[in-house]
Design a protein around this motif. Structure first.
Motif, PDB file in Angstrom:
ATOM      1  N   HIS A   1      23.849  86.438  33.903  1.00 48.35           N
ATOM      2  CA  HIS A   1      21.975  86.381  34.105  1.00 48.35           C
ATOM      3  C   HIS A   1      21.403  87.415  33.526  1.00 48.35           C
ATOM      4  CE1 HIS A   1      18.038  85.445  36.176  1.00 48.35           C
ATOM      5  NE2 HIS A   1      18.131  84.351  34.940  1.00 48.35           N
ATOM      6  N   HIS A   2      20.601  87.601  32.323  1.00 43.96           N
ATOM      7  CA  HIS A   2      19.467  88.008  31.771  1.00 43.96           C
ATOM      8  C   HIS A   2      17.762  87.688  31.822  1.00 43.96           C
ATOM      9  CE1 HIS A   2      23.906  89.907  30.222  1.00 43.96           C
ATOM     10  NE2 HIS A   2      22.879  91.333  30.157  1.00 43.96           N
ATOM     11  N   PHE A   3      18.043  86.646  31.703  1.00 42.25           N
ATOM     12  CA  PHE A   3      16.625  86.031  31.698  1.00 42.25           C
ATOM     13  C   PHE A   3      16.454  84.669  31.748  1.00 42.25           C
ATOM     14  CE2 PHE A   3      16.631  85.731  27.507  1.00 42.25           C
ATOM     15  CZ  PHE A   3      15.828  84.703  27.124  1.00 42.25           C
ATOM     16  N   THR A   4      15.220  84.376  32.450  1.00 44.72           N
ATOM     17  CA  THR A   4      14.765  82.713  32.400  1.00 44.72           C
ATOM     18  C   THR A   4      13.407  81.967  31.539  1.00 44.72           C
ATOM     19  OG1 THR A   4      15.867  82.789  34.887  1.00 44.72           O
ATOM     20  CG2 THR A   4      14.791  80.811  34.145  1.00 44.72           C
ATOM     21  N   ASN A   5      13.547  81.558  31.072  1.00 45.49           N
ATOM     22  CA  ASN A   5      11.706  80.538  30.584  1.00 45.49           C
ATOM     23  C   ASN A   5      12.645  79.041  30.855  1.00 45.49           C
ATOM     24  OD1 ASN A   5      14.434  80.186  29.007  1.00 45.49           O
ATOM     25  ND2 ASN A   5      12.731  80.084  27.270  1.00 45.49           N
ATOM     26  N   GLU A   6      10.727  78.489  30.715  1.00 46.88           N
ATOM     27  CA  GLU A   6      10.348  77.624  30.077  1.00 46.88           C
ATOM     28  C   GLU A   6      10.307  76.920  29.394  1.00 46.88           C
ATOM     29  OE1 GLU A   6       7.871  74.258  32.307  1.00 46.88           O
ATOM     30  OE2 GLU A   6       7.845  76.121  33.387  1.00 46.88           O
ATOM     31  N   GLU A   7      11.034  75.295  28.710  1.00 47.09           N
ATOM     32  CA  GLU A   7      11.441  74.901  27.912  1.00 47.09           C
ATOM     33  C   GLU A   7      11.306  73.327  27.993  1.00 47.09           C
ATOM     34  OE1 GLU A   7      14.412  75.665  24.544  1.00 47.09           O
ATOM     35  OE2 GLU A   7      14.176  77.443  25.111  1.00 47.09           O
ATOM     36  N   ASN A   8       9.761  72.558  27.461  1.00 45.61           N
ATOM     37  CA  ASN A   8      10.157  71.178  27.580  1.00 45.61           C
ATOM     38  C   ASN A   8       9.652  70.476  28.904  1.00 45.61           C
ATOM     39  OD1 ASN A   8       9.684  70.765  25.005  1.00 45.61           O
ATOM     40  ND2 ASN A   8      12.028  71.209  24.826  1.00 45.61           N
ATOM     41  N   GLY A   9       9.546  71.634  29.487  1.00 49.68           N
ATOM     42  CA  GLY A   9       9.906  71.421  31.044  1.00 49.68           C
ATOM     43  C   GLY A   9      10.655  71.685  32.090  1.00 49.68           C
ATOM     44  N   LEU A  10      12.387  72.243  31.273  1.00 49.73           N
ATOM     45  CA  LEU A  10      12.550  72.933  32.224  1.00 49.73           C
ATOM     46  C   LEU A  10      13.368  73.609  31.680  1.00 49.73           C
ATOM     47  CD1 LEU A  10      15.782  70.088  30.264  1.00 49.73           C
ATOM     48  CD2 LEU A  10      13.890  69.749  31.713  1.00 49.73           C
ATOM     49  N   VAL A  11      13.152  74.871  32.808  1.00 48.13           N
ATOM     50  CA  VAL A  11      13.765  75.886  33.963  1.00 48.13           C
ATOM     51  C   VAL A  11      15.067  76.614  33.142  1.00 48.13           C
ATOM     52  CG1 VAL A  11      13.395  77.904  35.235  1.00 48.13           C
ATOM     53  CG2 VAL A  11      12.456  75.862  35.768  1.00 48.13           C
ATOM     54  N   LEU A  12      15.232  77.007  32.242  1.00 43.58           N
ATOM     55  CA  LEU A  12      16.990  77.845  32.214  1.00 43.58           C
ATOM     56  C   LEU A  12      16.873  79.232  31.932  1.00 43.58           C
ATOM     57  CD1 LEU A  12      16.160  75.499  28.326  1.00 43.58           C
ATOM     58  CD2 LEU A  12      17.355  74.684  30.234  1.00 43.58           C
ATOM     59  N   ARG A  13      17.835  79.217  32.138  1.00 48.03           N
ATOM     60  CA  ARG A  13      18.122  79.930  32.740  1.00 48.03           C
ATOM     61  C   ARG A  13      19.355  81.188  31.600  1.00 48.03           C
ATOM     62  NH1 ARG A  13      18.351  81.227  37.268  1.00 48.03           N
ATOM     63  NH2 ARG A  13      20.547  83.122  37.841  1.00 48.03           N
ATOM     64  N   ARG A  14      19.901  81.885  31.352  1.00 46.97           N
ATOM     65  CA  ARG A  14      20.648  82.605  29.596  1.00 46.97           C
ATOM     66  C   ARG A  14      20.971  83.656  29.546  1.00 46.97           C
ATOM     67  NH1 ARG A  14      17.967  79.203  26.200  1.00 46.97           N
ATOM     68  NH2 ARG A  14      15.659  78.677  26.591  1.00 46.97           N
ATOM     69  N   TYR A  15      22.408  83.537  29.773  1.00 43.49           N
ATOM     70  CA  TYR A  15      23.515  84.522  29.736  1.00 43.49           C
ATOM     71  C   TYR A  15      24.009  85.018  28.720  1.00 43.49           C
ATOM     72  CZ  TYR A  15      23.477  81.652  34.481  1.00 43.49           C
ATOM     73  OH  TYR A  15      22.724  81.339  35.477  1.00 43.49           O
TER      74      TYR A  15
END
Length: 494
Positions: free
Chosen positions: A373-387
């Protein structure tokens, strides 16, 4: 002269009918004409057991002045009988009330006119829907809904609105393009007609008539363009950029057939997996099923009065937020995840080829590398984690994995509920067959009972009333087939 069949020798050896002119003694009371196992008795006892005032029916108390009105009890009985026997039209119900012995018995020989019959259905929509819910509650008390397990699905039903009276942006563009092609064709034909007459010559009568017809067609097309442009303004001002003129609440919806569709409503239903009774339903004018899963599952849970519920649905209902809402409400959902990965369709590894390890919060790629996991952001009201991992650059499988410098995987913060739903499906591969066999058959039965036109009424509230009567008739028929008439009568009276 042709001899009468029932008087000549031609009738020997056959069952003979009675002479129409013969005087007979009919039974002394109407009740003798209705057998104890006749379904009409179940309708009578069920309605008599209802508290119509509490359900919200109009006219339970007589008016102090004016002409006496019909009590809602015989009117409701008449409608339930009609929908049980595929007679939904108020005019046809009026005819049945005057000639059908079962209806005469049921209503006490009342013959209301078709306007009175139609107004009863129009004015008592919410109360009729509560009657449908009351029968579901009765089924629960009889033990027919003991298992808290349902299958959920939606089906499209035709509205009283033709395709020509429904406009969408795509339809409008296609129609204007067709008119443009027609105009070009007629202008070309006019040019050809002009060339067929030499300079100084008078055109033949046939040529003059053809030219006149072409000009009239061009005028009509010009008027049609003006009409369509006026409709386009109304359509583009609508919230969903769609307009229907006969039934304003109906919408153009895609159906399972390729390139097909209909103007209608999307009916949602939750069906009991044991006895195939419809425990909850709702009429919507939203063409897709994605946003209805939690709503229908919660309605079914409330109708069954269950602490926990098992629900099956198809991939059309797949939406993370809806699955999460079900999980939080104590509803266990089983449904397949649609395969929409572009990488997979292009022959590369899809997200499903990457294994998630919850203990370490990492993904393992097909090459065995760990994506952290490197960072987390929010898109269209959803919290998304990026790997991702930096090992992609030197990986031998990179061409099968990504076109970019590194493969990145996105994970929703609540994706564990999606994984759990897929895991349940993997453990129970027959779940989708159970869903199909449970919920698709009632829809087919309902459409067969409705006939070719489906709904007779317009606007969403009235269509919902009509659907409630269809569902009540379906459930009543189903219970009579399961238990029989006399046990059902005993259960209602208990």
């Amino acid at each position: 002269m042709i001899p009468l069949l029932n008087r000549g020798g031609m009738m020997k050896g056959f069952v003979r009918g009675a002479d129409r002119q013969q005087t007979t003694l009919l039974p002394e009371c109407l009740d003798d004409w209705v057998d104890e196992s006749n379904p009409v008795r179940a309708v009578d006892v069920f309605v008599d057991a209802l508290e119509l005032r509490d359900l919200g029916f109009d006219g339970v108390d007589p008016a102090a002045t004016g002409r006496p009105a019909y009590h809602p009890s015989p009117m409701l009985k008449l409608y339930i009988y009609g929908y049980l026997n595929r007679v939904q039209s108020s005019r046809r119900l009026e005819r049945e009330a005057g000639r059908n012995l079962e209806v005469m018995w049921l209503t006490g020989r009342l013959v209301p006119d078709h306007k009175t019959i139609a107004d009863f259905r129009k004015d008592n929509g919410p109360a009729i829907k509560r009657v449908c819910a009351q029968f579901v509650a009765l089924c629960r008390k009889m033990g027919l809904l003991a298992k808290a397990s349902v299958a959920i699905d939606g089906s499209k039903f035709k509205a009283v609105n033709s395709r020509d009276n429904n406009f969408t942006k795509g339809k409008m563009e296609r129609r204007l393009a067709q008119i443009e092609q027609s105009v070009a064709r007629y202008l070309s034909q006019l040019d050809t007609a002009d060339r067929q007459t030499a300079a100084g010559e008078v055109a033949s009568e046939e040529l003059v008539a053809r030219t006149t017809r072409l000009k009239e067609k061009l005028i009509k097309l010009e008027e049609e363009v003006k009409r369509l442009k006026a409709i386009e303004k109304v359509m583009l001002a609508a919230p969903d950029q769609q307009v229907s003129f006969t039934d304003p609440d109906s919408r153009s919806m895609a159906t399972s057939g390729r390139g097909s569709g209909m103007v209608g409503y999307n009916v949602q239903a939750a069906v009991d997996t044991t006895n195939h009774l419809i425990v909850a339903h709702e009429v919507t004018n939203v063409g897709t099923d994605k946003s209805h899963l939690a709503n229908m599952a919660n309605q079914a849970k409330a109708a069954l009065e269950a602490e926990n519920l098992e629900a099956f649905a198809d991939r059309g209902y797949f939406k993370g937020e809806e699955i999460l809402a079900c999980e939080q409400a104590g509803i266990t959902v089983t449904l397949p995840k649609p395969q929409t990965s572009e990488a997979k369709s292009e022959g590369r590894f899809g997200k499903q080829d990457f294994r998630y390890v919850a203990e370490e919060d990492i993904y393992i790629c097909p090459a065995g590398e760990k994506l952290s996991h490197h960072f987390t952001n929010e898109e269209n009201g959803l919290v998304l984690r990026r790997y991702w991992t930096n090992a992609c650059r030197t990986c031998a499988l990179k061409a099968q994995c990504t076109k970019g410098p590194q493969r990145r995987i996105t994970r929703w913060e609540h994706e564990y509920v999606v994984d759990a739903a897929q895991a349940r499906l993997d453990k129970n591969p027959d779940a989708m067959r159970t869903r199909r066999e449970t919920v698709e058959h009632p829809f087919g039965t309902l459409k067969m009972r409705m006939g070719a036109t489906h709904f007779l009424m317009k606007t969403l509230p009235k269509v919902a009333t009509e659907m409630a009567l269809h569902v009540l008739a379906y459930n009543l028929t189903r219970v009579m087939n399961i238990l029989g008439i006399k046990p059902l009568l005993a259960a209602i009276r208990a």
